[in-house]
Design a protein around this motif. Structure first.
Motif, PDB file in Angstrom:
ATOM      1  N   THR A 177       7.889  11.687 -10.143  1.00 45.19           N
ATOM      2  CA  THR A 177       7.831  10.472  -9.320  1.00 45.19           C
ATOM      3  C   THR A 177       6.376  10.082  -9.104  1.00 45.19           C
ATOM      4  O   THR A 177       5.540  10.926  -8.753  1.00 45.19           O
ATOM      5  N   VAL A 178       6.066   8.799  -9.326  1.00 42.99           N
ATOM      6  CA  VAL A 178       4.695   8.304  -9.190  1.00 42.99           C
ATOM      7  C   VAL A 178       4.637   7.218  -8.123  1.00 42.99           C
ATOM      8  O   VAL A 178       5.391   6.245  -8.167  1.00 42.99           O
ATOM      9  N   ILE A 179       3.726   7.398  -7.170  1.00 44.37           N
ATOM     10  CA  ILE A 179       3.419   6.375  -6.170  1.00 44.37           C
ATOM     11  C   ILE A 179       2.004   5.888  -6.441  1.00 44.37           C
ATOM     12  O   ILE A 179       1.070   6.691  -6.507  1.00 44.37           O
ATOM     13  N   LEU A 180       1.845   4.571  -6.600  1.00 44.29           N
ATOM     14  CA  LEU A 180       0.523   3.977  -6.802  1.00 44.29           C
ATOM     15  C   LEU A 180       0.209   3.050  -5.640  1.00 44.29           C
ATOM     16  O   LEU A 180       0.921   2.072  -5.403  1.00 44.29           O
ATOM     17  N   ASN A 181      -0.848   3.385  -4.926  1.00 40.59           N
ATOM     18  CA  ASN A 181      -1.385   2.502  -3.880  1.00 40.59           C
ATOM     19  C   ASN A 181      -2.448   1.628  -4.550  1.00 40.59           C
ATOM     20  O   ASN A 181      -3.543   2.101  -4.844  1.00 40.59           O
ATOM     21  N   PRO A 182      -2.143   0.349  -4.843  1.00 32.82           N
ATOM     22  CA  PRO A 182      -3.048  -0.477  -5.646  1.00 32.82           C
ATOM     23  C   PRO A 182      -4.211  -1.045  -4.834  1.00 32.82           C
ATOM     24  O   PRO A 182      -4.346  -2.247  -4.635  1.00 32.82           O
ATOM     25  N   ALA A 183      -5.080  -0.146  -4.385  1.00 34.88           N
ATOM     26  CA  ALA A 183      -6.224  -0.538  -3.565  1.00 34.88           C
ATOM     27  C   ALA A 183      -7.410   0.370  -3.922  1.00 34.88           C
ATOM     28  O   ALA A 183      -7.226   1.566  -4.139  1.00 34.88           O
ATOM     29  N   PRO A 184      -8.615  -0.233  -3.975  1.00 32.94           N
ATOM     30  CA  PRO A 184      -8.913  -1.661  -3.862  1.00 32.94           C
ATOM     31  C   PRO A 184      -8.261  -2.430  -5.020  1.00 32.94           C
ATOM     32  O   PRO A 184      -8.261  -1.953  -6.154  1.00 32.94           O
ATOM     33  N   ILE A 185      -7.741  -3.609  -4.732  1.00 32.08           N
ATOM     34  CA  ILE A 185      -6.952  -4.352  -5.699  1.00 32.08           C
ATOM     35  C   ILE A 185      -7.802  -4.782  -6.882  1.00 32.08           C
ATOM     36  O   ILE A 185      -8.977  -5.143  -6.741  1.00 32.08           O
ATOM     37  N   GLN A 186      -7.207  -4.741  -8.060  1.00 30.19           N
ATOM     38  CA  GLN A 186      -7.825  -5.227  -9.295  1.00 30.19           C
ATOM     39  C   GLN A 186      -6.696  -5.571 -10.257  1.00 30.19           C
ATOM     40  O   GLN A 186      -5.547  -5.159 -10.048  1.00 30.19           O
ATOM     41  N   PRO A 187      -6.976  -6.346 -11.303  1.00 21.65           N
ATOM     42  CA  PRO A 187      -5.919  -6.652 -12.274  1.00 21.65           C
ATOM     43  C   PRO A 187      -5.400  -5.369 -12.916  1.00 21.65           C
ATOM     44  O   PRO A 187      -6.175  -4.495 -13.308  1.00 21.65           O
ATOM     45  N   LEU A 188      -4.074  -5.261 -13.016  1.00 20.77           N
ATOM     46  CA  LEU A 188      -3.451  -4.064 -13.577  1.00 20.77           C
ATOM     47  C   LEU A 188      -2.566  -4.445 -14.750  1.00 20.77           C
ATOM     48  O   LEU A 188      -1.837  -5.438 -14.679  1.00 20.77           O
ATOM     49  N   PRO A 189      -2.592  -3.668 -15.830  1.00 17.51           N
ATOM     50  CA  PRO A 189      -1.735  -3.978 -16.978  1.00 17.51           C
ATOM     51  C   PRO A 189      -0.268  -3.820 -16.605  1.00 17.51           C
ATOM     52  O   PRO A 189       0.106  -2.931 -15.838  1.00 17.51           O
ATOM     53  N   LYS A 190       0.560  -4.692 -17.160  1.00 15.99           N
ATOM     54  CA  LYS A 190       1.979  -4.651 -16.797  1.00 15.99           C
ATOM     55  C   LYS A 190       2.635  -3.345 -17.231  1.00 15.99           C
ATOM     56  O   LYS A 190       3.585  -2.882 -16.593  1.00 15.99           O
ATOM     57  N   GLU A 191       2.123  -2.716 -18.279  1.00 16.91           N
ATOM     58  CA  GLU A 191       2.683  -1.445 -18.727  1.00 16.91           C
ATOM     59  C   GLU A 191       2.531  -0.382 -17.632  1.00 16.91           C
ATOM     60  O   GLU A 191       3.422   0.456 -17.429  1.00 16.91           O
ATOM     61  N   LEU A 192       1.407  -0.421 -16.927  1.00 17.50           N
ATOM     62  CA  LEU A 192       1.195   0.513 -15.821  1.00 17.50           C
ATOM     63  C   LEU A 192       2.160   0.208 -14.680  1.00 17.50           C
ATOM     64  O   LEU A 192       2.811   1.109 -14.140  1.00 17.50           O
ATOM     65  N   LEU A 193       2.278  -1.061 -14.318  1.00 16.07           N
ATOM     66  CA  LEU A 193       3.164  -1.464 -13.223  1.00 16.07           C
ATOM     67  C   LEU A 193       4.611  -1.101 -13.526  1.00 16.07           C
ATOM     68  O   LEU A 193       5.370  -0.731 -12.623  1.00 16.07           O
ATOM     69  N   GLN A 194       4.989  -1.204 -14.791  1.00 17.01           N
ATOM     70  CA  GLN A 194       6.371  -0.898 -15.167  1.00 17.01           C
ATOM     71  C   GLN A 194       6.666   0.597 -15.135  1.00 17.01           C
ATOM     72  O   GLN A 194       7.813   1.003 -14.944  1.00 17.01           O
ATOM     73  N   GLN A 195       5.644   1.425 -15.300  1.00 15.86           N
ATOM     74  CA  GLN A 195       5.858   2.868 -15.357  1.00 15.86           C
ATOM     75  C   GLN A 195       5.968   3.523 -13.988  1.00 15.86           C
ATOM     76  O   GLN A 195       6.702   4.500 -13.825  1.00 15.86           O
ATOM     77  N   VAL A 196       5.218   3.025 -13.007  1.00 16.63           N
ATOM     78  CA  VAL A 196       5.213   3.695 -11.709  1.00 16.63           C
ATOM     79  C   VAL A 196       6.568   3.508 -11.021  1.00 16.63           C
ATOM     80  O   VAL A 196       7.295   2.550 -11.283  1.00 16.63           O
ATOM     81  N   ASP A 197       6.887   4.427 -10.118  1.00 17.30           N
ATOM     82  CA  ASP A 197       8.151   4.345  -9.391  1.00 17.30           C
ATOM     83  C   ASP A 197       8.031   3.501  -8.130  1.00 17.30           C
ATOM     84  O   ASP A 197       8.947   2.755  -7.784  1.00 17.30           O
ATOM     85  N   TYR A 198       6.894   3.624  -7.436  1.00 16.65           N
ATOM     86  CA  TYR A 198       6.687   2.876  -6.193  1.00 16.65           C
ATOM     87  C   TYR A 198       5.271   2.322  -6.149  1.00 16.65           C
ATOM     88  O   TYR A 198       4.302   3.030  -6.462  1.00 16.65           O
ATOM     89  N   LEU A 199       5.158   1.070  -5.746  1.00 19.99           N
ATOM     90  CA  LEU A 199       3.873   0.409  -5.508  1.00 19.99           C
ATOM     91  C   LEU A 199       3.761   0.138  -4.015  1.00 19.99           C
ATOM     92  O   LEU A 199       4.721  -0.341  -3.401  1.00 19.99           O
TER      93      LEU A 199
END
Length: 299
Positions: free
Chosen positions: A160-182
């Motif tokens: 299970t992967v939790i990504l806290n997207p901070a400090p915010i920056q552009p993220l590739p959609k492949e990364l966003l699709q892989q994580v379980d929780y943002l």
């Protein structure tokens, strides 16, 4: 009950804190009220939050071979965190965050330093630790390519992967699709979902992963339908690290098998308690304090 294994890969900073009744404008000098140096960094903060709640926590990161690096490593070890994988580096100073506190709010400037030495190669060296984890918790104060490598390894081993997207920056959609929780705040969520190469179906898929933090209001989740998980009203002394407290608590609760709603309620309580004391890590509650707080709220 067996402690769940949480691996945090991220930043380790010394917070250099100035407290003032006035935040200076450009070119202005004001008198401050007090000055502190406090252990911080999103990765370290989230690791401490999880460890205080009883989890078995390993932190992967880098510090400089300097006074701050030595002090921070010793401090993290005293918090019960496995620090064998915190690497001192000679060619970068320990990361710092310069924080100004005023009227219970804050402004922050971060200098990454040794945090940017957490390279993809360093992450690869620790694949065996990721493989043994229940939850992998990440933020964006280390190089993005290292975050991507960590997510790839975690999903390779079905973690299970939790990504806290901070400090915010552009993220590739492949990364966003892989994580379980943002776990963005409202502003960060808007930027995440405004990526130009996302089609409607992809946007909806990524939105369902979002747990949007909204301060004292609580968090909004989108798993099955949009739902607000209400927060708790407390007197805020210092909001530094509130989001990190939430993320560490979320990782602990989910790793213990809680539903998403219950995990968010638990994490809201941890975040609320964290703002009632000064300092990011020093304000983070123990599991006993959280249980007593929740019991009082129910009663």
């Amino acid at each position: 009950m067996k402690s769940q294994k949480i691996t945090v890969i991220g930043s380790i900073n010394m917070d250099i804190v100035t407290k003032s009744s006035i935040i200076p404008k450009v070119g202005e000098t004001v008198m401050g009220d007090s000055f502190f140096t406090i252990p911080g960094g999103k990765g370290a903060n989230q690791a401490v939050a999880a460890a205080r709640l009883g989890a078995d926590v390993t932190l992967i990161g880098c510090v400089g071979e300097d006074a701050f690096g030595k002090e921070l490593t010793e401090h993290l070890g005293k918090q019960g965190i496995m620090i064998d994988n915190v690497k001192p580096v000679t060619h970068s100073s320990t990361g710092i965050a310069s924080i100004t506190l005023s009227d219970g709010d804050n402004s922050i400037i971060v200098v990454p330093g040794a945090n940017y030495e957490v390279t993809p190669e360093v992450v690869k060296e620790h694949e065996h630790i990721i493989e043994e984890s229940d939850v992998v918790l990440l933020q964006l104060e280390i190089p993005l390519e290292s975050v991507i490598e960590a997510v790839n390894l975690a999903k390779k081993h079905h973690k299970t992967v939790i990504l806290n997207p901070a400090p915010i920056q552009p993220l590739p959609k492949e990364l966003l699709q892989q994580v379980d929780y943002l776990t963005p705040n409202e502003h960060e969520q808007q930027l995440l979902l405004s990526a130009n190469d996302l089609i409607d179906e992809e946007l909806e898929q990524i939105k369902t992963k979002c747990i949007v933090t909204q301060g004292s209001k609580g968090v909004t989740i989108y798993k099955n339908e949009e739902k607000l998980i209400s927060g708790f009203k407390v007197e805020a002394i210092d909001t530094t690290g509130a989001g990190d407290s939430f993320n560490g608590a979320l990782a602990v609760s989910l790793s213990n098998g809680a539903s998403l709603e219950d995990a968010c309620q638990f994490a809201n309580a941890v975040g609320a308690l964290s703002v009632t004391k000064l300092g990011a890590q020093s304000g983070m509650p123990t599991i006993q304090e959280v249980e007593a707080f929740l019991s009082a709220q129910r009663g």
